[in-house]
Design a protein around this motif. Sequence first.
Motif, PDB file in Angstrom:
ATOM      1  N   LEU A 187      23.932   4.026  -4.237  1.00 33.71           N
ATOM      2  CA  LEU A 187      23.006   4.632  -5.211  1.00 33.71           C
ATOM      3  C   LEU A 187      23.751   5.516  -6.209  1.00 33.71           C
ATOM      4  O   LEU A 187      23.465   5.491  -7.407  1.00 33.71           O
ATOM      5  CB  LEU A 187      21.930   5.442  -4.467  1.00 33.71           C
ATOM      6  CG  LEU A 187      20.926   4.573  -3.692  1.00 33.71           C
ATOM      7  CD1 LEU A 187      20.206   5.388  -2.626  1.00 33.71           C
ATOM      8  CD2 LEU A 187      19.916   3.922  -4.635  1.00 33.71           C
ATOM      9  N   LEU A 190      25.502   3.273  -8.544  1.00 39.55           N
ATOM     10  CA  LEU A 190      24.556   2.680  -9.502  1.00 39.55           C
ATOM     11  C   LEU A 190      24.401   3.594 -10.721  1.00 39.55           C
ATOM     12  O   LEU A 190      24.462   3.144 -11.865  1.00 39.55           O
ATOM     13  CB  LEU A 190      23.203   2.441  -8.826  1.00 39.55           C
ATOM     14  CG  LEU A 190      22.217   1.503  -9.565  1.00 39.55           C
ATOM     15  CD1 LEU A 190      21.191   0.945  -8.577  1.00 39.55           C
ATOM     16  CD2 LEU A 190      21.492   2.173 -10.707  1.00 39.55           C
ATOM     17  N   ASP A 191      24.222   4.895 -10.463  1.00 42.28           N
ATOM     18  CA  ASP A 191      24.104   5.854 -11.582  1.00 42.28           C
ATOM     19  C   ASP A 191      25.354   5.830 -12.454  1.00 42.28           C
ATOM     20  O   ASP A 191      25.275   5.807 -13.689  1.00 42.28           O
ATOM     21  CB  ASP A 191      23.875   7.271 -11.044  1.00 42.28           C
ATOM     22  CG  ASP A 191      22.425   7.522 -10.649  1.00 42.28           C
ATOM     23  OD1 ASP A 191      21.519   6.968 -11.301  1.00 42.28           O
ATOM     24  OD2 ASP A 191      22.176   8.278  -9.687  1.00 42.28           O
ATOM     25  N   ALA A 212      19.092   7.112  -9.318  1.00 39.99           N
ATOM     26  CA  ALA A 212      18.907   5.872  -8.556  1.00 39.99           C
ATOM     27  C   ALA A 212      18.322   6.148  -7.166  1.00 39.99           C
ATOM     28  O   ALA A 212      17.573   5.335  -6.634  1.00 39.99           O
ATOM     29  CB  ALA A 212      20.241   5.146  -8.435  1.00 39.99           C
ATOM     30  N   ALA A 216      15.747   3.291  -6.764  1.00 40.32           N
ATOM     31  CA  ALA A 216      16.458   2.072  -6.355  1.00 40.32           C
ATOM     32  C   ALA A 216      16.763   2.031  -4.854  1.00 40.32           C
ATOM     33  O   ALA A 216      17.395   1.084  -4.386  1.00 40.32           O
ATOM     34  CB  ALA A 216      17.767   1.939  -7.140  1.00 40.32           C
TER      35      ALA A 216
END
Length: 313
Positions: A187, A190-191, A212, A216
């Motif tokens: 996560l 992802l950011d 995220a 997510a």
Amino acid sequence: MPSSSAASSSSAHSFNKILNVHKSSSRPRNATDVEESIKKLRRLILVDGIPSKANPSLRPRIWKILLRVHDISAETFLEYVGRGPCEVKEKIRNDTFRTLATDTGFKERVREDMLVRLLDAFVWRNHDRQESHQLGFTYVQGMNVLAAPFLYTMPSELEAFFCFAKFIEESCPLYVQPTLEGVHRGLKLLDRCLKIVDPEMYGYLRSKNLSAELYAFPSILTLCACTPPLDEVLQLWDFLLAFGVHLNVLCVIAQLLLMREAVMESSSPMRVLRTFPPLQARDVIGITVTLVRDLPADLYDELVRHPYEVSHR
């Protein structure tokens, strides 16, 4: 232009050709041969996708090769099953009944008792192996959804069990630790990746205090298996098993880019992000492959290692 059924049949033939060479026992297969056939499988998966409708036996055979599952012992599996429910049986049963609950095709093929048996057996397997392995495994949140595609795809519970175990223990062990360390790393990555590939969208989400972790988590935790339809999930997993679980982070970004307009136009983007649109595997894979090229080498290397490499900090 060839019809889609002709193209599908031709693609199935290409896959079968590689698989037949792979299992040929006319001469011993060395590591170079095996790697070469896996490389060819990967290329076909990327270009054509597995034509599972034309030949339903292809996907299970290919998954076993990609996961390098060679030793399947019925005796071992039955010994685990024979021990009955494991010590975290309540935790397992709290999750199994709702696994892919809205997917009627899944429910018709995979009964809850099959999921329970596989997960109990997995916990028993690792109960025996704890002394010899750096990472221990038990049942954790999300494992039921990660087991579901294997039970749906494989011809038997036995094959599903060994594929699932190999996948969990080698491809994404940090995703199923009690702290879900790999998921949280994914996560954060992802950011960081979104900030590079779409700084405007990243900035807009941050302006709404959205990281995220908030939108997510289910997609990272389940490798997108929480987003229907299941047949699209399986196509995405063909790609992830071929090229690496780490790419799931970029697959989630690809889904964000496909819904970018709705997100950017919404004054409350979390409402849009609460339910991702139906998965479109080929579109997501196409975008993911282009995103890889946009990332700095050191960040991509971190992405590759995040599902399995224990950090020593």
